[in-house]
Write a protein that holds these residues in place. Structure first.
Motif, PDB file in Angstrom:
ATOM      1  N   ASN A 173      -0.135   1.856   4.390  1.00 45.98           N
ATOM      2  CA  ASN A 173      -0.995   3.003   4.124  1.00 45.98           C
ATOM      3  C   ASN A 173      -0.396   3.942   3.086  1.00 45.98           C
ATOM      4  O   ASN A 173      -0.844   5.077   2.965  1.00 45.98           O
ATOM      5  CB  ASN A 173      -1.252   3.780   5.424  1.00 45.98           C
ATOM      6  N   GLU A 174       0.625   3.486   2.388  1.00 48.57           N
ATOM      7  CA  GLU A 174       1.197   4.349   1.356  1.00 48.57           C
ATOM      8  C   GLU A 174       0.152   4.561   0.258  1.00 48.57           C
ATOM      9  O   GLU A 174      -0.507   3.616  -0.179  1.00 48.57           O
ATOM     10  CB  GLU A 174       2.449   3.716   0.727  1.00 48.57           C
ATOM     11  N   ILE A 175       0.025   5.792  -0.149  1.00 45.29           N
ATOM     12  CA  ILE A 175      -0.922   6.135  -1.202  1.00 45.29           C
ATOM     13  C   ILE A 175      -0.125   6.328  -2.477  1.00 45.29           C
ATOM     14  O   ILE A 175       0.758   7.186  -2.542  1.00 45.29           O
ATOM     15  CB  ILE A 175      -1.691   7.424  -0.861  1.00 45.29           C
ATOM     16  N   THR A 176      -0.415   5.521  -3.469  1.00 46.61           N
ATOM     17  CA  THR A 176       0.322   5.638  -4.724  1.00 46.61           C
ATOM     18  C   THR A 176      -0.510   6.388  -5.754  1.00 46.61           C
ATOM     19  O   THR A 176      -1.741   6.283  -5.783  1.00 46.61           O
ATOM     20  CB  THR A 176       0.705   4.246  -5.285  1.00 46.61           C
ATOM     21  N   TRP A 177       0.177   7.123  -6.566  1.00 44.69           N
ATOM     22  CA  TRP A 177      -0.454   7.868  -7.647  1.00 44.69           C
ATOM     23  C   TRP A 177      -0.946   6.877  -8.691  1.00 44.69           C
ATOM     24  O   TRP A 177      -0.290   5.869  -8.987  1.00 44.69           O
ATOM     25  CB  TRP A 177       0.570   8.827  -8.255  1.00 44.69           C
ATOM     26  N   ARG A 178      -2.127   7.179  -9.211  1.00 46.96           N
ATOM     27  CA  ARG A 178      -2.675   6.353 -10.294  1.00 46.96           C
ATOM     28  C   ARG A 178      -2.922   7.247 -11.499  1.00 46.96           C
ATOM     29  O   ARG A 178      -3.361   8.394 -11.355  1.00 46.96           O
ATOM     30  CB  ARG A 178      -3.984   5.698  -9.850  1.00 46.96           C
ATOM     31  N   ARG A 179      -2.671   6.704 -12.636  1.00 43.90           N
ATOM     32  CA  ARG A 179      -2.905   7.440 -13.881  1.00 43.90           C
ATOM     33  C   ARG A 179      -4.388   7.819 -13.987  1.00 43.90           C
ATOM     34  O   ARG A 179      -5.236   7.101 -13.464  1.00 43.90           O
ATOM     35  CB  ARG A 179      -2.519   6.577 -15.081  1.00 43.90           C
ATOM     36  N   PRO A 180      -4.688   8.930 -14.633  1.00 42.04           N
ATOM     37  CA  PRO A 180      -6.091   9.377 -14.728  1.00 42.04           C
ATOM     38  C   PRO A 180      -7.040   8.293 -15.233  1.00 42.04           C
ATOM     39  O   PRO A 180      -8.165   8.189 -14.749  1.00 42.04           O
ATOM     40  CB  PRO A 180      -6.031  10.549 -15.692  1.00 42.04           C
ATOM     41  N   ASP A 181      -6.596   7.457 -16.156  1.00 41.13           N
ATOM     42  CA  ASP A 181      -7.472   6.436 -16.702  1.00 41.13           C
ATOM     43  C   ASP A 181      -7.644   5.225 -15.769  1.00 41.13           C
ATOM     44  O   ASP A 181      -8.411   4.323 -16.054  1.00 41.13           O
ATOM     45  CB  ASP A 181      -6.968   5.968 -18.070  1.00 41.13           C
ATOM     46  N   ARG A 182      -6.930   5.227 -14.611  1.00 37.87           N
ATOM     47  CA  ARG A 182      -7.018   4.104 -13.678  1.00 37.87           C
ATOM     48  C   ARG A 182      -7.581   4.522 -12.308  1.00 37.87           C
ATOM     49  O   ARG A 182      -7.535   3.748 -11.372  1.00 37.87           O
ATOM     50  CB  ARG A 182      -5.637   3.489 -13.479  1.00 37.87           C
ATOM     51  N   ARG A 183      -8.102   5.739 -12.219  1.00 40.04           N
ATOM     52  CA  ARG A 183      -8.619   6.208 -10.918  1.00 40.04           C
ATOM     53  C   ARG A 183     -10.003   5.726 -10.663  1.00 40.04           C
ATOM     54  O   ARG A 183     -10.900   5.622 -11.292  1.00 40.04           O
ATOM     55  CB  ARG A 183      -8.574   7.743 -10.855  1.00 40.04           C
TER      56      ARG A 183
END
Length: 183
Positions: A173-183
Motif C-alpha cells: 500500500n505504499e503510495i509513491t510520488w508521480r511526476r505531474p506529467d504521469r499522474r
C-alpha cells in the motif's frame, strides 16, 4: 514512592510561565518549553501508532521510544542533566538499518499514507523532524546534549522505515510520488 502528581490543576501557569523540574520558572514561549511540547506531541503520536495493529518487529521497536522520549522530555525539563545516552542513539540506528535492509530499494519518493498505521508513523516522522528543529533552536541559546540531537535525527529515519513496513503489511500500500506529467 509517594504520588508524583497529587494536584493537576495548579493555576501556577496562568501568568504565562511554567515550572521546570528544578523549580525555576520560565516563559511558556521559551525555546525550552517549545521543545518539551514538541517531544510530548511526538510521544503521543507514537502512542497512536502503537494503538494500531502493527506487523513485527514494529511493536518491539517502537514501544521503547515512548520511554526514551519521556527521558528526553525530562532532560529538557532539567537543564544540564543528560538522561538519553548514546546507547539509545545506537539502538534506533541499528533498528532503522535492520528494517531498511528488509525493504525493497526506493525508486520514487514515498507519500505519507497507505494504511492508517503507516499514515500515523509518517506523521510521527514529520513531528520528529520538527522536534529536532526545536532542539536546534534551543541549542542556539543553551547547551543541549549531542545525543539528544542525534537521537531525534535518527528517529525520523526509523519512523520513515517503520511507516514503509506498516504500509506494506498484507499488500503493498505504499503510495509513491508521480511526476505531474504521469499522474
Amino acid at each position: 514512592m509517594g504520588h508524583r502528581l497529587s494536584k493537576i490543576t495548579t493555576r501556577t501557569g496562568d501568568s504565562g510561565e511554567t515550572g521546570l523540574a528544578g523549580g525555576d520558572r520560565v516563559a511558556k514561549t521559551s525555546a525550552r518549553i517549545g521543545a518539551i511540547g514538541e517531544v510530548d506531541e511526538l510521544n503521543s503520536l507514537i502512542g497512536v501508532a502503537l494503538a494500531h495493529e502493527l506487523p513485527e518487529p514494529l511493536p518491539g521497536l517502537l514501544a521503547p521510544l515512548q520511554h526514551e522520549l519521556f527521558d528526553l522530555g525530562g532532560e529538557l525539563a532539567m537543564p544540564g542533566e543528560s538522561l538519553l545516552g548514546g546507547d539509545a542513539v545506537a539502538r534506533i540506528e541499528t533498528a532503522s538499518q535492520q528494517i531498511n535492509d528488509s525493504l525493497p530499494p526506493l525508486k520514487e519518493f514515498i507519500l505519507p499514507g497507505g494504511t492508517p498505521a503507516a499514515a500515523h508513523l509518517h506523521l510521527a516522522r514529520a513531528v520528529s523532524r520538527r522536534c529536532e528543529r526545536a532542539l536546534w533552536l534551543l541549542a542556539a541559546e543553551e547547551t543541549v546534549s549531542t545525543e539528544s540531537l542525534q537521537y531525534l535525527n535518527r528517529l525520523s529515519d526509523l519512523l520513515f522505515n517503520a511507516a514503509r513496513v506498516a504500509a506494506r503489511t498484507g499488500t503493498d500500500n505504499e503510495i509513491t510520488w508521480r511526476r505531474p506529467d504521469r499522474r
